[in-house]
Design a protein around this motif. Structure first.
Motif, PDB file in Angstrom:
ATOM      1  N   ARG A   1     -28.892  -8.590  -2.850  1.00 35.20           N
ATOM      2  CA  ARG A   1     -27.659  -8.281  -2.623  1.00 35.20           C
ATOM      3  C   ARG A   1     -27.394  -7.162  -1.483  1.00 35.20           C
ATOM      4  O   ARG A   1     -26.467  -7.224  -0.877  1.00 35.20           O
TER       5      ARG A   1
ATOM      6  N   HIS B   1     -28.177  -7.819   1.976  1.00 34.74           N
ATOM      7  CA  HIS B   1     -27.155  -8.728   2.616  1.00 34.74           C
ATOM      8  C   HIS B   1     -25.793  -8.093   2.849  1.00 34.74           C
ATOM      9  O   HIS B   1     -25.220  -8.000   3.825  1.00 34.74           O
ATOM     10  N   ARG B   2     -25.740  -6.803   2.203  1.00 31.52           N
ATOM     11  CA  ARG B   2     -24.531  -6.118   2.502  1.00 31.52           C
ATOM     12  C   ARG B   2     -24.833  -5.181   3.742  1.00 31.52           C
ATOM     13  O   ARG B   2     -23.884  -4.813   4.429  1.00 31.52           O
TER      14      ARG B   2
ATOM     15  N   GLU C   1     -14.592  -9.187  -6.030  1.00 33.70           N
ATOM     16  CA  GLU C   1     -14.631  -9.070  -4.725  1.00 33.70           C
ATOM     17  C   GLU C   1     -16.164  -9.090  -4.124  1.00 33.70           C
ATOM     18  O   GLU C   1     -16.703  -9.670  -3.153  1.00 33.70           O
ATOM     19  N   ILE C   2     -16.736  -8.003  -4.909  1.00 33.17           N
ATOM     20  CA  ILE C   2     -18.172  -7.961  -4.284  1.00 33.17           C
ATOM     21  C   ILE C   2     -19.047  -9.088  -4.561  1.00 33.17           C
ATOM     22  O   ILE C   2     -19.898  -9.539  -4.087  1.00 33.17           O
ATOM     23  N   GLN C   3     -18.647  -9.605  -5.699  1.00 36.24           N
ATOM     24  CA  GLN C   3     -19.530 -11.048  -6.047  1.00 36.24           C
ATOM     25  C   GLN C   3     -19.080 -12.100  -5.127  1.00 36.24           C
ATOM     26  O   GLN C   3     -19.938 -13.005  -5.083  1.00 36.24           O
ATOM     27  N   GLN C   4     -17.967 -12.061  -4.782  1.00 35.52           N
ATOM     28  CA  GLN C   4     -17.499 -13.229  -3.939  1.00 35.52           C
ATOM     29  C   GLN C   4     -18.242 -12.881  -2.440  1.00 35.52           C
ATOM     30  O   GLN C   4     -18.739 -13.817  -1.911  1.00 35.52           O
ATOM     31  N   ARG C   5     -18.550 -11.948  -2.012  1.00 34.88           N
ATOM     32  CA  ARG C   5     -19.444 -11.466  -0.997  1.00 34.88           C
ATOM     33  C   ARG C   5     -20.907 -11.843  -0.988  1.00 34.88           C
ATOM     34  O   ARG C   5     -21.505 -12.294  -0.197  1.00 34.88           O
ATOM     35  N   HIS C   6     -21.700 -11.338  -2.160  1.00 35.42           N
ATOM     36  CA  HIS C   6     -22.852 -11.274  -2.361  1.00 35.42           C
ATOM     37  C   HIS C   6     -23.496 -11.981  -3.282  1.00 35.42           C
ATOM     38  O   HIS C   6     -24.697 -12.285  -3.562  1.00 35.42           O
TER      39      HIS C   6
ATOM     40  N   HIS D   1     -27.958 -15.736   2.889  1.00 38.08           N
ATOM     41  CA  HIS D   1     -27.086 -15.185   1.721  1.00 38.08           C
ATOM     42  C   HIS D   1     -27.950 -15.085   0.305  1.00 38.08           C
ATOM     43  O   HIS D   1     -28.934 -15.982   0.274  1.00 38.08           O
TER      44      HIS D   1
END
Length: 432
Positions: free
Chosen positions: A31, A34-35, A144-149, A201
């Motif tokens: 994660r 990826h960020r 939001e953070i888990q939707q991204r990563h 991802h």
């Protein structure tokens, strides 16, 4: 040889992440990489890990041992780079589960099996080179953070007794639904496959399918693991079998929880929770070796048929290995946990019921026939399986019992076992 950077020369990463609940270190690295838009391998090296590598510049790879524990220098470097506390970092590592799970505990593995290398290479009840996953859990919680990563790649998914997700009512997967390969790892000593790949991802399959042309470029499979269809998953056909396995899984998850009981009942004794899982391993091996001896005790006819298939494969493997030079591998035909999640749950359910008996006499009704059948099948191997490493006093008592009086008396067995590993329950323990 490249000079290793000191902690004072390393800078914190420009951005970090808060760990998710029960997140594993490889999942956290995926994660975070990826960020930051960098491959997980270069990210680990940028942190200054592993500090013990002689040359950290020629090959980018992440040792499997990093998932289990970190040395002091590596731990300091990881905390410094990510700005996590030591407690937060320890919560990413498998070693911290040892207080609940015997195969990770030095107290119950025996003297010769101490150290990370033993955990890493000689511990089938710990998934080091692979992981399981629940597709719905990987979707995340909608934040939001888990939707991204993506959601957490959980530590508990690396323990074979965790075979399902009762919350989403799904059995855990190990393989990609598209390419059929292990989803996050390859068959090697790398903790994360394709460590240089910065485009994947965290919830995408990192397997590298074999190309038709050996010289062709080999891209990652890249399938979205959260989209694995339920229709293609193994699932018991009858509701009773599903309910039995999900109920058992909830029990094990409560045992493995940080707030779970420190002791549970095993054959009527209050036993450390970690040691209970050692007892479970020992009984599972006897069930497989002597199957179909325990078949009448299967929870449902369908689960019995599933174990039939698994046991047949194991019997064939045992006899096949008997003709090979390294005959010491024969025992693993029965001692290793199944790959199939439903077979795992089915055999654990029988073993758990045997351990839930109120005392040694009640347990002997189930276990002595298995011990006697094991001696008939293969006397040398049966001795090993009837003396499981790290098992509790009551299990050793029952498995040492002989109706012909040929083995030691029960009092002899009790006196020969190290004191203090279990306490006789004065009342019945509701957790076991």
């Amino acid at each position: 040889m490249a000079e290793l950077p000191s902690l004072s020369s390393l800078r914190s990463l420009p951005r970090s992440l808060d760990p998710l609940e029960d997140e594993s270190l490889p999942g956290y690295v995926l994660r975070l990489s990826h960020r930051l838009g960098v491959g997980p391998g270069p990210l680990i090296l940028r942190m200054g890990i592993p500090s013990s590598r002689k040359d950290r510049t020629t090959l980018v790879r992440i040792p499997i041992s990093c998932a289990i524990s970190l040395g002091e220098a590596d731990l300091d470097a990881f905390c410094h780079a990510t700005r996590l506390s030591r407690q937060e970092t320890a919560g990413l590592l498998l070693a911290s589960l040892g207080t609940r799970y015997g195969p990770l505990s030095s107290d119950f593995r025996g003297r010769s099996s101490s150290g990370t290398s033993r955990l890493q290479y000689n511990n089938p009840w710990l998934l080091t080179t692979r992981t399981q996953y629940c597709p719905d859990c990987l979707v995340g919680d909608g934040s939001e953070i888990q939707q991204r990563h993506g959601g957490a790649w959980r530590r508990l998914w690396r323990l074979p007794p965790v075979f399902s997700c009762p919350h989403h009512e799904r059995f855990l997967r190990r393989y990609c639904h598209l390419c059929g390969e292990l989803a996050q790892n390859r068959h090697s000593n790398d903790l994360i496959a394709r460590p240089r790949d910065s485009d994947l991802h965290p919830v995408r399959c990192r397997a590298t399918p074999k190309p038709g042309n050996p010289r062709a470029v080999r891209p990652a499979c890249g399938a979205d693991l959260t989209q694995a269809p339920r229709s293609e998953e193994p699932m018991p056909r009858d509701h009773q079998s599903r309910d039995v396995l999900f109920t058992l899984q909830k029990k094990y998850l409560s045992f493995l929880s940080a707030h779970g009981p420190e002791q549970v009942s095993s054959i009527g004794w209050l036993t450390p929770t970690a040691q209970y899982f050692q007892d479970l391993r020992g009984v599972v091996a006897l069930i497989f070796m002597t199957w179909p001896e325990a078949r009448p005790h299967a929870a449902t006819p369908e689960l019995a048929r599933i174990i039939d298939t698994e046991a047949e494969r194991r019997h064939e493997l045992f006899h096949r290995r008997g003709a090979q030079p390294r005959k010491n591998l024969r025992s693993t035909a029965y001692t290793d946990p199944p790959d199939d999640p439903i077979a795992t749950g089915a055999v654990l359910e029988i073993a758990d019921r045997f351990l839930c008996t109120p005392d040694e006499e009640a347990a002997a009704h189930f276990l002595v026939p298995l011990a006697d059948e094991a001696k008939r099948i293969h006397q040398p191997l049966s001795y090993t399986l009837r003396s499981p490493r790290g098992a509790s006093i009551p299990l050793r008592v029952v498995l040492a019992y002989s109706p012909r009086g040929k083995s030691r008396t029960r009092s002899d067995v009790i006196q020969g076992v190290s004191a203090g590993t279990a306490t006789r329950a004065t009342g019945r323990d509701s957790s076991g």
